[in-house]
Structure formats: structure tokens, C-alpha cells
Design a protein around this motif. Structure first.
Motif, PDB file in Angstrom:
ATOM      1  N   LEU A 139     115.107 -11.717  19.663  1.00  0.00           N
ATOM      2  CA  LEU A 139     115.443 -10.469  19.971  1.00  0.00           C
ATOM      3  C   LEU A 139     114.629  -9.525  18.902  1.00  0.00           C
ATOM      4  N   ILE A 140     113.805  -8.780  19.473  1.00  0.00           N
ATOM      5  CA  ILE A 140     113.266  -7.629  18.597  1.00  0.00           C
ATOM      6  C   ILE A 140     113.730  -6.304  18.999  1.00  0.00           C
ATOM      7  N   GLY A 141     114.474  -5.772  18.189  1.00  0.00           N
ATOM      8  CA  GLY A 141     115.015  -4.465  18.385  1.00  0.00           C
ATOM      9  C   GLY A 141     114.144  -3.239  17.928  1.00  0.00           C
ATOM     10  N   LEU A 142     113.729  -2.376  18.576  1.00  0.00           N
ATOM     11  CA  LEU A 142     113.046  -1.027  18.477  1.00  0.00           C
ATOM     12  C   LEU A 142     113.880  -0.015  18.349  1.00  0.00           C
ATOM     13  N   PRO A 143     113.826   0.965  17.369  1.00  0.00           N
ATOM     14  CA  PRO A 143     114.817   2.077  17.230  1.00  0.00           C
ATOM     15  C   PRO A 143     114.213   3.199  17.990  1.00  0.00           C
ATOM     16  N   ARG A 144     115.124   3.724  18.732  1.00  0.00           N
ATOM     17  CA  ARG A 144     114.924   4.853  19.807  1.00  0.00           C
ATOM     18  C   ARG A 144     114.227   6.013  19.351  1.00  0.00           C
ATOM     19  N   ASN A 145     114.537   6.112  17.965  1.00  0.00           N
ATOM     20  CA  ASN A 145     113.956   7.325  17.338  1.00  0.00           C
ATOM     21  C   ASN A 145     112.378   7.286  16.606  1.00  0.00           C
ATOM     22  N   MET A 146     111.804   5.795  17.103  1.00  0.00           N
ATOM     23  CA  MET A 146     110.540   5.628  16.361  1.00  0.00           C
ATOM     24  C   MET A 146     109.454   6.777  16.943  1.00  0.00           C
ATOM     25  N   GLU A 147     108.630   7.329  16.006  1.00  0.00           N
ATOM     26  CA  GLU A 147     107.721   8.162  16.545  1.00  0.00           C
ATOM     27  C   GLU A 147     106.328   7.603  16.682  1.00  0.00           C
ATOM     28  N   LEU A 148     105.314   8.381  17.033  1.00  0.00           N
ATOM     29  CA  LEU A 148     103.936   8.090  16.914  1.00  0.00           C
ATOM     30  C   LEU A 148     103.675   6.651  17.746  1.00  0.00           C
ATOM     31  N   ALA A 149     104.283   6.349  18.787  1.00  0.00           N
ATOM     32  CA  ALA A 149     104.323   5.182  19.513  1.00  0.00           C
ATOM     33  C   ALA A 149     102.945   5.043  20.094  1.00  0.00           C
TER      34      ALA A 149
END
Length: 435
Positions: free
Chosen positions: A186-196
Motif C-alpha cells: 500500500l503506497i500512501g500519498l499525502p493529500r497536501n503534496m504539491e507540484l504533482a
């Protein structure tokens, strides 16, 4: 006459139709006996298939034709056993039996009739309910092939609920599963990641060539989970085929972003809103979680006032408490919350077996059909159910794209992220024949 009644009704229980062969309409008796032996044969074959070829049973039990066939067969036998039992009562001539014998014989046969015919009738009802549920949730589409030997499924937890307007995917996870072994991470991505970054060739790759929000965006904040909102509200025309493919423009935009971030090809998605998650946990009878530290349940929209605490230790949570365990923000960080969400996801995978789901299919259907969206084809369900059984038997890996793993969400190093993802999804199981 009392003994005769016991014999006739007892034989009718053991071999439906035999009472008619001995003392009644032999044509009806032969039909009943043959049908009863056919039913026993079907049961025996089903048991053998469950060990020798479970995919056959899974295919039948997850297809529209298979479920309708099951429903019709069970309904037929429920009606047949009702007719044979009522006719056996007539042949037994209970009016000439002793009063005590009459009471016991009638009660015995009625209980057996209720147990046998009632169970068959209920099974037919469950089969039709399951068919309706599967048709509502899953789509009719061709099955997609694994990418580099894996299925990658985007799991989105939306924050739509009674106290909110709209939906934002606050929980963003990729479940990457080995298509042969079932080994999963399971790979979790933070919702507040920027510059996607968006995968090359996607609609938003042209609009945001330097990453989402590098020079602003069309909504208030330019975070990873804002992509869904922006596309759904402002530019749904970028994904004109989304609805026809069982998705939505916002989900497709999130898929393109997650593919760009992780370097994985995403074949499918599944989205469930927060209230739907709560109802789903309730429908399955709760979930067992080992709580490391007490977690607060908030009493206000600003998440500052604590109404109660989820205590540390092993807890069996209902939907309400499981939802708060996943979303609580008081005196904690988003990354702590991501860890709890991943813990819940793993618990769901490990604890909810096909047998558990089968016994609660009606409650699950009521909870899920209106709050779960996915583009997984119904025809792929037998394969994925079988794959999930392998996954539950193995440790489930986890990778969080958070500061603890040297990732700064405000200025992510996406090459480094893809290296971490590639390492986490590399096969680790030893081939049994390697020795």
C-alpha cells in the motif's frame, strides 16, 4: 396410523418424493426423488469444485447469469419441497393419528419444511440481492492486463459527508498487487503534496507542464487532492469519456497525477466517501484494530474539542469509531492520520473474508451500492477474489511518501519517489523451485 404418518413424513424429509412413491402419485414421487438426487449431486460437485477449482465457483457466483441461475434453482427447490411436504401431510392422513402423535408429526415436518424450503427461498433472495449489488457497483468492460506483472489500484477516500459540501479525496492510496502471488504493498500519498506531475500525454500535462500549481491553479489551493475538485468543477470536458468508462473527470485527473508521481500504471480505481466507509464497516460487523496511542473524537468542525477518546489497545470498532480513527486531526499530523488509514485498510483486507462477506451480503449491498464507485469490471471479480485470498495470507507492505521517508511534500523529489516505489513493488517472494 401414527406410525404410518411418521414413516411417510420421515421419508419425505430424507428423500423428498419417496412418500409419493410409496403411497401416492408415483409420477410426482419419481419427479421429486430424481430432483432431490440432482440437488445432492449439485451440492457434492460444488464442494469438490471449492477445493479443486475454486475459480469456477467464483465465476458463477459473481456473474449475472450465474447468480440468476442459483436464484432460480433454489426457488424451484423451495417450491418443490413445499409441494411434496404438503402432499405428504395429505397422504399421512394425520386426522386418524393419535392426538399426541398428530401434534408431534405435524410440528416435526413443519420445522423441517421451514428449515429446508425456507433456507432455499432465502438463498434465492440473497442471490438476487447480490446480483443487483454487483451490477450497481461494478461495470461491464473488458478485463485489463497486468502492467509489469502487477495490478495497481487507486484507492480514494472522499471527505463527502452530512456535514460537508462536495467531495475531496483526502485519503489517496495505491494498492499494488503482484498478479501471480498476491503480494501487495500500500503506497500512501499525502493529500497536501504539491507540484504533482501528470503522466505524459494526459490533458493536464499540457496545462501544467512544470507540475500542478507551479504557477497557480484554478482553485484556492494547489494541492494533490485539489486536482479532483478543479477538474470536476471547472474543466470536466478534459475527460469526455470518463463517465462512459465508469469513472469521472476528477478521478481520471487524479489517476494521471498519481501515475506521474509514482511511475506506476493505474489500471483501476475505487472511491468510497466517509459516510460510506462507516456504513461498510458496520455492515461487516466492525473491524479489529490495535490502537498504539489514544485517538480523540472531535465535537466540533474545527477539530479542537474532544468529545471522547478511542483508548489504546486492541479495539473492535464500529463504523463511527473506525471513521474517526481514520480522520482524527486533534493534536496530530496528516502523516499520523495517513498511517492510521493504512492500518485500517490492511485490517479490512485481512479480516473480511469471502465467507464473512457472503453471510452479510444484504447489509453490504445496502451500505455500498450507492457510496462506492469503481471501474473494476464485474467479469474480473473471480480473479480478484482469488488473488485477495493470496494477499491475506502474506504480509502487506507499506510505503508512505512522507517526511519520515525523506520526502518533502512542498518540494517533492519525484525521481527519488519513483525509486522508492520501484523498490517497494519489486517482487520479494522466493520462487519455491529456486532451490
Amino acid at each position: 396410523m401414527t406410525k404410518r404418518a411418521w414413516w411417510l413424513l420421515g421419508l419425505n424429509v430424507l428423500i423428498p418424493g419417496s412418500a409419493q412413491l410409496l403411497a401416492g402419485n408415483r409420477k410426482l414421487g419419481r419427479f421429486g426423488v430424481v430432483a432431490s438426487f440432482l440437488f445432492v449431486l449439485i451440492v457434492v460437485i460444488s464442494v469438490l469444485l471449492s477445493f479443486a477449482a475454486p475459480m469456477v465457483l467464483l465465476t458463477i457466483g459473481s456473474s449475472t447469469l450465474g447468480l440468476w441461475a442459483i436464484a432460480l434453482i433454489l426457488a424451484f427447490y423451495a417450491v418443490l419441497w413445499l409441494i411434496l411436504t404438503l402432499n405428504a401431510w395429505h397422504l399421512a392422513n394425520l386426522g386418524r393419528a393419535t392426538p399426541t402423535g398428530r401434534t408431534f408429526v405435524a410440528a416435526f415436518s413443519a420445522i423441517v419444511l421451514l428449515a429446508v424450503a425456507g433456507t432455499a427461498g432465502y438463498g434465492a433472495y440473497v442471490a438476487t440481492t447480490a446480483n443487483s449489488f454487483l451490477s450497481d457497483v461494478f461495470i461491464a468492460a473488458p478485463t485489463k492486463e497486468p502492467i509489469d506483472g502487477r495490478y495497481n489500484i487507486l484507492l480514494l477516500g472522499g471527505d463527502a459527508g452530512a456535514d460537508r459540501e462536495g467531495l475531496r479525496p483526502d485519503s489517496i492510496t495505491v494498492a499494488s498487487i503482484d498478479a501471480e502471488t498476491g503480494e501487495a504493498v500500500l503506497i500512501g500519498l499525502p493529500r497536501n503534496m504539491e507540484l504533482a506531475p501528470f503522466v505524459a500525454g494526459s490533458p493536464l500535462a499540457d496545462k501544467y507542464p512544470d507540475g500542478y500549481g507551479a504557477y497557480g491553479c484554478d482553485v484556492d489551493v494547489c494541492l494533490l487532492n485539489s486536482i479532483y475538485t478543479e477538474v470536476e468543477l471547472n474543466t470536466p470536458d478534459l475527460y469526455p469519456d470518463a463517465a462512459a468508462n465508469g469513472s469521472s473527470p476528477g478521478i481520471e485527473a487524479m489517476r494521471d497525477a498519481v501515475e506521474g508521481i509514482t511511475g506506476l500504471g493505474i489500471q483501476y480505481y475505487a472511491l468510497i466517501d466517509m459516510q460510506g466507509f462507516s456504513d461498510l464497516i458496520d455492515s461487516l460487523g466492525g473491524v479489529t484494530i490495535n490502537v498504539a496511542e489514544p485517538v480523540p473524537i472531535h465535537a466540533d468542525a474545527e477539530f479542537t474539542i474532544v468529545a471522547e477518546w478511542i483508548p489504546a489497545g486492541v479495539q473492535v470498532m464500529d463504523g463511527y469509531h473506525a471513521l474517526w480513527y481514520a480522520r482524527s486531526r486533534h493534536d496530530t499530523t496528516d502523516y499520523d492520520r495517513m498511517g492510521r488509514q493504512r492500518q485500517l485498510q490492511q485490517a479490512v483486507i485481512e479480516q473480511f473474508t469471502p465467507a464473512n462477506v457472503l453471510t452479510k451480503v444484504q447489509a453490504i449491498a445496502a451500505a455500498s451500492s450507492k457510496v462506492v464507485k469503481t471501474d473494476i469490471p464485474q467479469g474480473s471479480l473471480p480473479y480478484f477474489v482469488n488473488l485477495a485470498s493470496k494477499t491475506r495470507a502474506l504480509p502487506i507492505g507499506s510505503l508512505e511518501l512522507v517526511p519520515a521517508n525523506d520526502i518533502v511534500p512542498e518540494f517533492p523529489d519525484f525521481e527519488y519517489i519513483r525509486e522508492l516505489v520501484a523498490a517497494a513493488t519489486a517482487p520479494t517472494l522466493v520462487d519455491e523451485g529456486a532451490e
